[in-house]
Design a protein around this motif. Structure first.
Motif, PDB file in Angstrom:
ATOM      1  N   LEU A   1       0.843  -1.180   0.000  1.00  0.00           N
ATOM      2  CA  LEU A   1       0.000   0.000   0.000  1.00  0.00           C
ATOM      3  C   LEU A   1       0.883   1.236   0.000  1.00  0.00           C
ATOM      4  O   LEU A   1       1.848   1.326   0.769  1.00  0.00           O
ATOM      5  N   ALA A   2       0.572   2.187  -0.898  1.00  0.00           N
ATOM      6  CA  ALA A   2       1.343   3.426  -0.954  1.00  0.00           C
ATOM      7  C   ALA A   2       1.299   4.133   0.386  1.00  0.00           C
ATOM      8  O   ALA A   2       0.222   4.298   0.986  1.00  0.00           O
TER       9      ALA A   2
ATOM     10  N   THR B   1      -0.945  -1.030  -4.493  1.00  0.00           N
ATOM     11  CA  THR B   1      -0.043  -1.079  -5.638  1.00  0.00           C
ATOM     12  C   THR B   1       0.202  -2.506  -6.105  1.00  0.00           C
ATOM     13  O   THR B   1       0.210  -2.778  -7.306  1.00  0.00           O
ATOM     14  N   VAL B   2       0.394  -3.422  -5.165  1.00  0.00           N
ATOM     15  CA  VAL B   2       0.664  -4.819  -5.495  1.00  0.00           C
ATOM     16  C   VAL B   2      -0.166  -5.698  -4.567  1.00  0.00           C
ATOM     17  O   VAL B   2      -0.327  -5.398  -3.379  1.00  0.00           O
ATOM     18  N   ARG B   3      -0.713  -6.778  -5.126  1.00  0.00           N
ATOM     19  CA  ARG B   3      -1.418  -7.787  -4.325  1.00  0.00           C
ATOM     20  C   ARG B   3      -0.978  -9.169  -4.794  1.00  0.00           C
ATOM     21  O   ARG B   3      -1.005  -9.474  -5.987  1.00  0.00           O
ATOM     22  N   LEU B   4      -0.590 -10.023  -3.832  1.00  0.00           N
ATOM     23  CA  LEU B   4      -0.258 -11.419  -4.084  1.00  0.00           C
ATOM     24  C   LEU B   4      -1.143 -12.267  -3.187  1.00  0.00           C
ATOM     25  O   LEU B   4      -1.293 -11.972  -1.991  1.00  0.00           O
TER      26      LEU B   4
ATOM     27  N   GLY C   1      -2.950 -15.794  -7.370  1.00  0.00           N
ATOM     28  CA  GLY C   1      -3.302 -14.518  -7.969  1.00  0.00           C
ATOM     29  C   GLY C   1      -2.254 -13.459  -7.722  1.00  0.00           C
ATOM     30  O   GLY C   1      -1.586 -13.456  -6.685  1.00  0.00           O
ATOM     31  N   ALA C   2      -2.090 -12.575  -8.688  1.00  0.00           N
ATOM     32  CA  ALA C   2      -1.161 -11.449  -8.562  1.00  0.00           C
ATOM     33  C   ALA C   2      -1.713 -10.284  -9.356  1.00  0.00           C
ATOM     34  O   ALA C   2      -2.272 -10.461 -10.447  1.00  0.00           O
ATOM     35  N   SER C   3      -1.586  -9.094  -8.821  1.00  0.00           N
ATOM     36  CA  SER C   3      -2.036  -7.895  -9.526  1.00  0.00           C
ATOM     37  C   SER C   3      -1.163  -6.721  -9.119  1.00  0.00           C
ATOM     38  O   SER C   3      -0.675  -6.658  -7.979  1.00  0.00           O
ATOM     39  N   THR C   4      -0.963  -5.807 -10.062  1.00  0.00           N
ATOM     40  CA  THR C   4      -0.212  -4.586  -9.795  1.00  0.00           C
ATOM     41  C   THR C   4      -0.929  -3.407 -10.426  1.00  0.00           C
ATOM     42  O   THR C   4      -1.572  -3.548 -11.465  1.00  0.00           O
TER      43      THR C   4
END
Length: 795
Positions: free
Chosen positions: A567-568, A575-578, A609-612
């Protein structure tokens, strides 16, 4: 009204003005002497009011010139740099006469008028100053709000917001050099401009594009802003492989501020004459719209075609007004035949919609209690190559719910009761119609804190059936009751972190959930509305593997997952989630749908799962998402979806997605884009101009499109390809599409459109909507702009 002061006053004021300004700045500097570090800030004076005083207000009039003659309080004649001023109005000319008694101004030679930023020029003219009524000969005009301008033989001012142009033209193209000619021009015998209603009306007009007469317009209305007015809209032209050439000429009827209608006759070269209409309404207690069309004799199909699509929602105040209003909604979606969805996609039925719902209902609530009544009937559009089993109609459905969500530390509970009468053709469904009643009750006691949560929950699901006919076992009724208990908890750990030179808060969030539901044999029960949930990150935490109420799965399993997020530090934006999640069943699943299979004991597939969401210092945005369902026994992924989007700036985006479902043998690649073409064939950065009217770079080509490719079949499934050109005062686009309708056929369309800024769109209405629907992140080349201040063109 106050009379004009003498010109000498102006000369004195002009000499005193620099001294006054110097005194002001000296005083400001002295006032801030003790605060030398604070910057000097200029504030807009309250006298610069954006809104002009109302018509009829007594406002001063001032005049000035090189020489003047006249009689005080009666008439004054100004010569040489003559000028008349009133708040919001300036008149300049070589010679000007002002009659104070009649409030009339006459001017000759290099006439220039500025009213609230709108500019008018001419050889001579006459005007009632306060009423702003009069005329100008050989005029030119330029409107501040839209940037539109033109020239004419005569211009007549009707009042402060309306004027009429005789034998004139209209365009929004920006003026260029001495040999400049606008790309598009509307020439009209009479052109009426109403800036209060934000509408224009042209009579005896011809639209010219690049010097070529493009379209004769005996009578045409067009919007200067967002206001509406009755009249013929520009015709649209389309071309596709099923209907051929399609010419539509819409007529818009502005019935009232809260009601309007559009009637659209259409001529299709392969089918015949079609008549479509839309009616919209908005009241304080209800709103909706009706869309309908009829094709009396479709030459291609040999029968009459029609479609009806309505939406209505509102509230009823009686008879339970004391207990609260009754909500009402009604939707009708009906078409004439099974081929409508394939032949008339522009009528409201998409290529993926073959189930049309007609339903209506009433709802009432008070406090924690609510009641609903509903009726639903389906129309199934069948395809011989891909038939589908029709869903059940609900005639009727009655439901009640009592629920309360309490503050932390208290009990949450909910009780839901439902009675539904299911109706369908038994020879298509293979099971009898029935009436079903169920009660679903649950209670939970959540504990929450900043470091985690824990929620025990108990549910009871009881269902009863009455069948119209006998089941295979000879029974005409059935019932079932099942409890479900679950424990759900998680922890949240945080720490400060720094990656790539940026500060973050990094979290570690483990979660564990246990669910138990005993086994009850439900294989003898028909299935009216249950379906298997898709296996994903949301449904892996669901207590029941089935949607609907005809199946309740037997569960003795635990689900565990772990999520980490960046988290910024400044905004808290993710910003990123794994994430990873998996189930373990202590006993095999025995309850299934008809012809379905259960899940074995042991570990399930793993969800990964991964997201940016990343933005570089230069402003470029990266979006990346990946989800995989991985089978540990076979050491391979069952389903995988990977997508990425790159957006380095406005009107530039590229999307790539790859999807594979191993069990179905499906593998697809999806590519979508919007990109300036000059960035491809030119190495240097583009240095075009930006137009305020268009909101985008002018004189620029853009490539747009989307392609969906099936790897096993080695062919394009769907394709949309096009180009757009932004020229500032107009935008052109050509789009070709191929959309699959079934396994053996597709609909091909050629769509083109010319969008004249400040006037209308000519061509086909579909390309812009097609691009929005198919290209994620697509930006329209013309954005809505805010009207500039009247002081932008202050004289």
């Amino acid at each position: 009204m106050p009379k004009a002061p003498l010109p000498s006053f102006f000369h004195a004021a002009s000499r005193l003005a620099p001294l006054a300004c110097a005194a002001f700045f000296c005083a400001a500097a002295a006032a801030q002497g003790s605060k030398s570090s604070a910057p000097l800030v200029l504030r807009a004076t309250p006298q610069l009011r954006e809104a002009l005083p109302p018509s009829g207000a007594a406002l001063p009039v001032a005049v000035r010139a090189d020489a003047f003659t006249g009689q005080s309080r009666q008439r004054v004649t100004l010569q040489g740099n003559a000028e008349l001023r009133r708040p919001g109005l300036t008149i300049k000319a070589d010679w000007l006469e002002y009659d104070q008694v009649s409030d009339t101004a006459r001017a000759r030679g290099h006439l220039r008028i500025n009213r609230a930023g709108d500019r008018y020029t001419g050889s001579e003219g006459q005007m009632q100053v306060e009423a702003f009524e009069g005329h100008v000969l050989e005029p030119g005009y330029e409107l501040l709000a839209t940037g539109a301008h033109g020239q004419a033989a005569r211009l007549d001012f009707l009042d402060q917001d309306r004027f009429t142009v005789q034998q004139g033209d209209y365009t929004t193209c920006q003026r260029g050099g001495p040999d400049w000619a606008p790309d598009w021009l509307l020439r009209a015998d009479v052109l009426e401009i109403d800036q209060e209603e934000e509408m224009g009306h042209a009579k005896g007009a011809v639209l010219r594009f690049k010097g070529v007469p493009l379209l004769p317009l005996p009578s045409m209305s067009f919007a200067l802003g967002s206001q509406r007015k009755s009249g013929w809209l520009p015709p649209t032209v389309g071309l596709d492989s099923t209907s051929g050439l399609n010419l539509m000429v819409p007529y818009y009827w502005n019935i009232a501020p809260n009601r309007d209608a559009t009637v659209t006759p259409a001529l299709m070269s392969k089918r015949g004459l079609d008549l479509a209409g839309q009616f919209r309404y908005l009241e304080s207690d209800y709103a909706g719209e009706i869309n309908a069309n009829v094709l009396p004799n479709d030459r291609l199909r040999g029968r009459t075609r029609w479609g009806l699509f309505t939406r209505h929602s509102g509230t009823l105040r009686a008879p339970l007004a004391a207990g609260g209003p009754i909500g009402l909604y009604m939707n009708i979606n009906r078409v004439s035949d099974n081929d409508f969805w394939r032949d008339f996609t522009h009528r409201g039925v998409s290529l993926s919609t073959r189930l049309l719902a007609t339903d209506g209902g009433l709802s009432w609530s008070r406090g924690h209690f609510s009641l609903t009544a509903r009726a639903l009937k389906w129309q199934t559009l069948q395809d011989a190559d891909s038939p589908i089993v029709p869903p059940y109609d609900r005639l009727p459905q009655l439901a009640a719910r009592w629920a309360r969500t309490s503050d932390a530390g208290a009990l949450d509970y909910a009780v839901e009761a439902d009675f539904t009468r299911f109706r369908a053709l038994a020879h298509l469904t293979g099971q009898p119609n029935a009436s079903r009643a169920y009660i679903h009750a649950q209670a939970a006691r959540p504990w929450t804190a900043a470091w985690g949560f824990f929620t025990p929950r108990l549910q009871v699901h009881a269902t009863s059936y009455q069948f119209d006919g006998e089941l295979g076992n000879g029974r005409r009724s059935a019932s079932r009751a099942l409890p479900t208990a679950s424990l759900d908890g998680g922890l949240i750990f945080e720490r400060r972190a720094s990656y790539f030179g940026r500060a973050f808060r990094q979290t570690l969030e483990p979660r564990l959930m246990y669910v138990y539901t005993p086994f009850r044999d439900q294989s003898h029960l028909p299935n009216y509305d249950s379906g298997l949930y898709d296996f994903n990150f949301a449904t892996i935490w669901a207590a029941n593997a089935f949607a609907g109420h005809d199946r309740v799965v037997d569960n003795n399993l635990v689900t565990f997952g772990l999520t980490s997020r960046l988290l910024a530090a400044d905004s808290g934006a993710e910003t990123v989630r794994l994430a990873v999640a998996q189930r373990y069943r202590f006993a095999p699943q025995r309850v299934t749908l008809p012809h379905g299979t259960g899940t074995n004991k042991g570990l399930s597939d793993v969800m990964l799962g991964a997201s940016t969401r990343w933005q570089t210092d230069g402003g470029a945005r990266w979006i990346f998402d990946a989800v995989a369902q991985y089978n540990l026994d076979k050491h391979e992924s069952t389903r995988t979806t990977v997508s990425a989007r790159y957006t380095p700036g406005e009107y530039r985006t590229v999307n790539v997605a790859w999807r594979r479902e191993r069990d179905l043998g499906s593998q697809q690649i999806d590519l979508g884009w919007q990109w300036p073409l000059d960035r491809i064939w030119q190495h240097e950065s583009w240095r075009g101009q930006t137009s305020a009217a268009s909101g985008c770079n002018t004189g620029r080509w853009y490539g747009v499109g989307r392609m969906n490719y099936s790897v096993p079949d080695r062919k394009l499934v769907d394709a949309v390809l096009g180009v757009e050109y932004a020229a500032g005062c107009w935008i052109g686009r050509v789009v070709m599409s191929r959309l699959q309708t079934n396994t053996t056929s597709a609909t091909k369309s050629l769509m083109f459109q010319l969008e004249f800024t400040g006037l209308a769109r000519i061509g086909n209405n579909n390309p812009l909507q097609t691009l929005r629907n198919n290209i994620p992140g697509y930006q329209t080349l013309r954005d809505e702009t805010v009207a500039p201040s009247r002081f932008t063109r202050y004289d």
